[in-house]
Write a protein that holds these residues in place. Structure first.
Motif, short mmCIF file in Angstrom:
data_model
loop_
_atom_site.label_atom_id
_atom_site.label_comp_id
_atom_site.label_asym_id
_atom_site.label_seq_id
_atom_site.Cartn_x
_atom_site.Cartn_y
_atom_site.Cartn_z
N TRP A 196 -48.73 -10.09 4.32
CA TRP A 196 -48.43 -8.59 4.53
C TRP A 196 -47.46 -8.07 3.49
N PHE A 197 -47.78 -6.94 2.93
CA PHE A 197 -46.97 -6.51 1.68
C PHE A 197 -46.72 -5.14 2.14
N ARG A 198 -45.75 -4.42 1.58
CA ARG A 198 -45.58 -3.01 1.93
C ARG A 198 -44.80 -2.24 0.59
N GLN A 199 -45.21 -1.01 0.72
CA GLN A 199 -44.60 -0.28 -0.43
C GLN A 199 -44.35 1.19 -0.08
N ALA A 200 -42.98 1.44 -0.18
CA ALA A 200 -42.60 2.80 0.22
C ALA A 200 -42.50 3.75 -1.10
N PRO A 201 -42.60 5.00 -0.79
CA PRO A 201 -42.70 5.75 -1.85
C PRO A 201 -41.70 5.65 -3.01
N GLY A 202 -42.13 5.53 -4.09
CA GLY A 202 -41.04 5.42 -5.48
C GLY A 202 -40.89 4.03 -5.36
N LYS A 203 -41.13 3.03 -4.78
CA LYS A 203 -40.70 1.50 -4.82
C LYS A 203 -41.85 0.71 -5.10
N GLU A 204 -41.40 -0.27 -5.52
CA GLU A 204 -42.50 -1.24 -5.96
C GLU A 204 -42.91 -2.14 -4.68
N ARG A 205 -44.23 -2.49 -4.90
CA ARG A 205 -44.65 -3.35 -3.41
C ARG A 205 -43.78 -4.53 -3.29
N GLU A 206 -43.47 -4.84 -2.09
CA GLU A 206 -42.80 -6.00 -1.83
C GLU A 206 -43.56 -7.05 -0.71
N PHE A 207 -43.23 -8.04 -0.81
CA PHE A 207 -43.72 -9.11 0.17
C PHE A 207 -42.80 -8.92 1.60
N VAL A 208 -43.64 -9.07 2.56
CA VAL A 208 -43.27 -8.88 3.94
C VAL A 208 -43.15 -10.28 4.77
N ALA A 209 -44.35 -10.77 4.69
CA ALA A 209 -44.50 -11.91 5.72
C ALA A 209 -46.03 -12.63 5.18
N ALA A 210 -46.01 -13.90 5.66
CA ALA A 210 -47.35 -14.72 5.31
C ALA A 210 -47.43 -15.87 6.34
N ILE A 211 -48.53 -16.36 6.35
CA ILE A 211 -49.02 -17.35 7.33
C ILE A 211 -50.18 -18.03 6.66
N ARG A 212 -49.95 -19.43 6.79
CA ARG A 212 -50.58 -20.36 6.21
C ARG A 212 -51.85 -20.65 7.37
N ASN A 247 -47.89 -22.25 9.14
CA ASN A 247 -46.63 -22.11 8.66
C ASN A 247 -46.39 -20.31 8.43
N THR A 248 -45.40 -20.03 8.53
CA THR A 248 -44.82 -18.67 8.35
C THR A 248 -43.73 -18.53 7.36
N TYR A 249 -43.76 -17.56 6.81
CA TYR A 249 -42.67 -17.07 5.90
C TYR A 249 -42.39 -15.61 5.88
N PHE A 250 -41.10 -15.51 5.53
CA PHE A 250 -40.58 -13.74 5.86
C PHE A 250 -39.70 -13.48 4.89
N ALA A 251 -39.77 -12.28 4.35
CA ALA A 251 -38.97 -11.43 3.45
C ALA A 251 -37.45 -11.57 4.36
N ASP A 252 -36.34 -11.63 3.57
CA ASP A 252 -35.08 -11.71 4.39
C ASP A 252 -34.72 -10.51 5.21
N SER A 253 -35.40 -9.18 4.58
CA SER A 253 -35.25 -7.95 5.37
C SER A 253 -35.97 -7.78 6.69
N VAL A 254 -36.58 -8.84 6.88
CA VAL A 254 -37.38 -8.60 8.38
C VAL A 254 -37.19 -9.90 9.02
N LYS A 255 -36.76 -10.90 8.58
CA LYS A 255 -36.42 -12.08 9.49
C LYS A 255 -35.78 -11.77 10.71
N GLY A 256 -36.27 -12.48 11.70
CA GLY A 256 -35.63 -12.14 13.10
C GLY A 256 -36.17 -10.62 13.76
N ARG A 257 -36.78 -9.92 13.03
CA ARG A 257 -37.35 -8.71 13.72
C ARG A 257 -38.84 -8.56 13.55
N PHE A 258 -39.43 -9.35 12.54
CA PHE A 258 -41.09 -9.23 12.59
C PHE A 258 -41.46 -10.96 12.85
#
Length: 118
Positions: free
Chosen positions: A35-51, A56-67
């Motif tokens: 999953w990726f996200r893009q806010a207005p005026g910002k670059e697309r950023e990685f959010v989370a992934a699953i193999r 196996n799961t992977y998260f961006a620091d900004s969403v760890k513990g919440r998503f």
């Protein structure tokens, strides 16, 4: 490969939303979904992934513990559960598929809007 994202919408800060991404067109053993996200005026950023194989799961620091991210093999669907939402989570969220040896995302679904109000 076709990816259909759904589940976006509006929430208050502190609330929750769940996004779904239904995949079709091939078997996904050996692949991963992100999953990726893009806010207005910002670059697309990685959010989370699953193999897909092994989960196996992977998260961006900004969403760890919440998503959290999970998959339903029978439905070829990946879910992004978003809790404790913050206004800064507001963005268009997109799902994508990559081979899990390179994590190069070759297939993308359409985005779904998530809006979090304070």
């Amino acid at each position: 490969v076709q990816l259909q994202a759904s589940g976006g919408g509006s929430a208050q800060a502190g609330g929750s939303l769940r996004l779904s991404c239904a995949a079709s067109g091939r078997t996904f053993s050996g692949y991963g979904m992100g999953w990726f996200r893009q806010a207005p005026g910002k670059e697309r950023e990685f959010v989370a992934a699953i193999r897909w194989t092994g989960g196996n799961t992977y998260f961006a620091d900004s969403v760890k513990g919440r998503f959290t991210i999970s998959r339903d093999n029978a439905k070829n669907t990946v879910y992004l559960q978003m809790n404790s939402l913050k206004p800064e989570d507001t963005a268009v969220y997109s799902c994508a598929v990559a081979h899990d040896s390179s994590w190069s995302y070759d297939y993308w679904g359409q985005g779904t809007q998530v809006t979090v109000s304070s």
